[in-house]
Write a protein that holds these residues in place. Structure first.
Motif, mmCIF file in Angstrom:
data_model
loop_
_atom_site.group_PDB
_atom_site.id
_atom_site.type_symbol
_atom_site.label_atom_id
_atom_site.label_comp_id
_atom_site.label_asym_id
_atom_site.label_seq_id
_atom_site.Cartn_x
_atom_site.Cartn_y
_atom_site.Cartn_z
ATOM 1 N N PHE A 230 -26.899 70.962 109.308
ATOM 2 C CA PHE A 230 -26.268 71.618 108.848
ATOM 3 C C PHE A 230 -27.434 72.465 107.725
ATOM 4 O O PHE A 230 -27.968 72.011 106.608
ATOM 5 C CB PHE A 230 -25.165 71.059 108.318
ATOM 6 N N ILE A 231 -26.501 74.335 107.506
ATOM 7 C CA ILE A 231 -27.010 74.196 106.921
ATOM 8 C C ILE A 231 -25.648 74.810 105.673
ATOM 9 O O ILE A 231 -24.788 75.689 106.212
ATOM 10 C CB ILE A 231 -27.245 75.848 107.018
ATOM 11 N N ILE A 232 -25.730 74.566 104.562
ATOM 12 C CA ILE A 232 -24.114 75.315 104.024
ATOM 13 C C ILE A 232 -24.149 76.484 103.226
ATOM 14 O O ILE A 232 -24.925 77.153 103.061
ATOM 15 C CB ILE A 232 -24.250 74.267 102.815
ATOM 16 N N ASP A 233 -23.472 77.443 103.203
ATOM 17 C CA ASP A 233 -23.317 78.629 103.934
ATOM 18 C C ASP A 233 -21.882 78.525 102.784
ATOM 19 O O ASP A 233 -22.203 79.803 101.024
ATOM 20 C CB ASP A 233 -22.164 79.140 104.792
ATOM 21 N N TYR A 234 -20.631 77.472 101.753
ATOM 22 C CA TYR A 234 -19.933 77.476 101.002
ATOM 23 C C TYR A 234 -19.722 76.158 100.744
ATOM 24 O O TYR A 234 -19.373 75.717 101.275
ATOM 25 C CB TYR A 234 -18.792 78.856 101.088
ATOM 26 N N CYS A 235 -19.574 76.415 99.260
ATOM 27 C CA CYS A 235 -19.722 74.890 98.408
ATOM 28 C C CYS A 235 -18.479 76.090 96.976
ATOM 29 O O CYS A 235 -18.546 76.520 96.336
ATOM 30 C CB CYS A 235 -20.097 74.007 98.403
ATOM 31 N N ALA A 236 -16.383 74.908 97.153
ATOM 32 C CA ALA A 236 -16.371 75.019 96.035
ATOM 33 C C ALA A 236 -15.621 73.838 95.280
ATOM 34 O O ALA A 236 -15.193 72.942 96.292
ATOM 35 C CB ALA A 236 -14.788 76.170 96.252
ATOM 36 N N VAL A 237 -15.880 73.188 94.629
ATOM 37 C CA VAL A 237 -14.897 71.736 93.765
ATOM 38 C C VAL A 237 -14.536 72.083 92.490
ATOM 39 O O VAL A 237 -15.156 73.190 91.520
ATOM 40 C CB VAL A 237 -16.324 71.119 93.528
ATOM 41 N N LYS A 238 -12.685 71.786 92.532
ATOM 42 C CA LYS A 238 -12.160 71.885 91.833
ATOM 43 C C LYS A 238 -11.894 70.329 90.813
ATOM 44 O O LYS A 238 -11.278 69.611 91.414
ATOM 45 C CB LYS A 238 -11.109 72.365 92.216
ATOM 46 N N ARG A 239 -12.426 70.595 89.908
ATOM 47 C CA ARG A 239 -12.053 69.853 88.963
ATOM 48 C C ARG A 239 -10.836 68.991 88.941
ATOM 49 O O ARG A 239 -9.553 70.043 88.841
ATOM 50 C CB ARG A 239 -12.625 69.881 87.054
ATOM 51 N N ARG A 240 -10.392 68.346 88.788
ATOM 52 C CA ARG A 240 -8.848 67.506 89.177
ATOM 53 C C ARG A 240 -8.363 66.885 87.550
ATOM 54 O O ARG A 240 -9.009 67.060 86.227
ATOM 55 C CB ARG A 240 -8.916 66.004 89.035
ATOM 56 N N LYS A 241 -7.038 67.783 87.195
ATOM 57 C CA LYS A 241 -6.387 68.000 86.034
ATOM 58 C C LYS A 241 -4.947 67.494 85.483
ATOM 59 O O LYS A 241 -4.454 67.572 85.129
ATOM 60 C CB LYS A 241 -6.165 69.639 85.455
#
Length: 261
Positions: A230-241
């Motif tokens: 697989f080739i990664i196109d998009y990644c978003a990470v949200k840290r827990r609050k």
């Protein structure tokens, strides 16, 4: 309070899918996970689908419990959505919602959010019905089989969405990669895989029962995808609050990857 016994696996043990969705995805005032478990995946799915970046005819969804809210942004694009569930209880809970049966969990808050994202806040009921119409099948699957939908053979998907299944069913790194490979076999070359999952978690609670989560980080997931072509196109990470002892994740990740072969 919490069960201190061995952790259970949701696809192998008794799993109350209604308690699960009420705890992590309801519109109750004391539900502290709204930003992470509800809005974050929906906002990112809306971005991917509305931009035309991910498109096609067939979408297969494989998500934990009876979660479907991340699919609202997809039903404008995909007219054939096939949902796979790992146990009968989750299958029944999802079917009850689709068929608008008495006592079904209501996703009105999620359809309202999807309509708002599209600038159509006055079309909440239409959005809900649109998704129900797009869902053609709800099928039980089994990761003990090489073809997880055996004996059913599905058309290869243009897109697969998977919400927290891999970390919920995988015991270790090798198991995660094997399970990811089985999912990828349902996707056509050139199709997109969308993964939503928690990072650095070890358990989550449903009622008094403690369930297993495979502890993985962003680097591991990306390497596993790369390993399988697989080739990664998009990644978003949200840290827990939020603050809750019901689950011990550190962040939630949304990742879109293109299948090269």
């Amino acid at each position: 309070m919490m069960d201190c016994g061995p952790k259970k696996f949701y696809h192998e043990h008794d799993f109350n899918s209604r308690d699960h969705v009420e705890t992590y995805c309801s519109d109750k005032p004391d539900m502290v996970f709204a930003d992470d478990s509800l809005k974050f995946p929906m906002v990112n799915c809306h971005y991917m689908f509305s931009s035309g970046f991910v498109k096609g005819d067939v979408l297969i969804d494989l998500s934990i419990g009876s979660l479907i809210h991340h699919l609202y942004p997809a039903c404008d694009i995909f007219k054939n959505i096939i949902i796979l569930k790992l146990n009968e209880r989750c299958n029944m809970e999802t079917s009850r919602w689709k068929d608008t049966r008495t006592g079904a969990f209501t996703w009105n808050h999620a359809s309202a959010h999807a309509a708002k994202l599209e600038g159509k806040s006055d079309q909440v009921k239409d959005k809900d019905q649109q998704l129900k119409t797009a869902i053609s099948h709800i099928i039980l699957c089994d990761f003990g089989n090489e073809n997880i939908t055996h004996p059913v053979v599905l058309p290869l998907a243009d897109c697969i969405t998977s919400y927290s299944v891999l970390e919920a069913i995988s015991k270790d790194e090798d198991d995660y990669v094997r399970n990811l490979e089985k999912i990828s076999k349902l996707l056509r070359p050139g199709g997109h895989l969308i993964l939503v999952g928690v990072l650095n978690a070890s358990y989550y609670m449903v009622g008094r029962e403690k369930f297993h989560v495979f502890d993985c980080d962003e680097s591991f997931v990306k390497n596993a995808l790369s390993k399988l072509g697989f080739i990664i196109d998009y990644c978003a990470v949200k840290r827990r609050k939020n603050d809750s002892k019901l689950i011990d994740y550190k962040a939630i990740m949304f990742i879109t990857a293109y299948k090269t072969k």
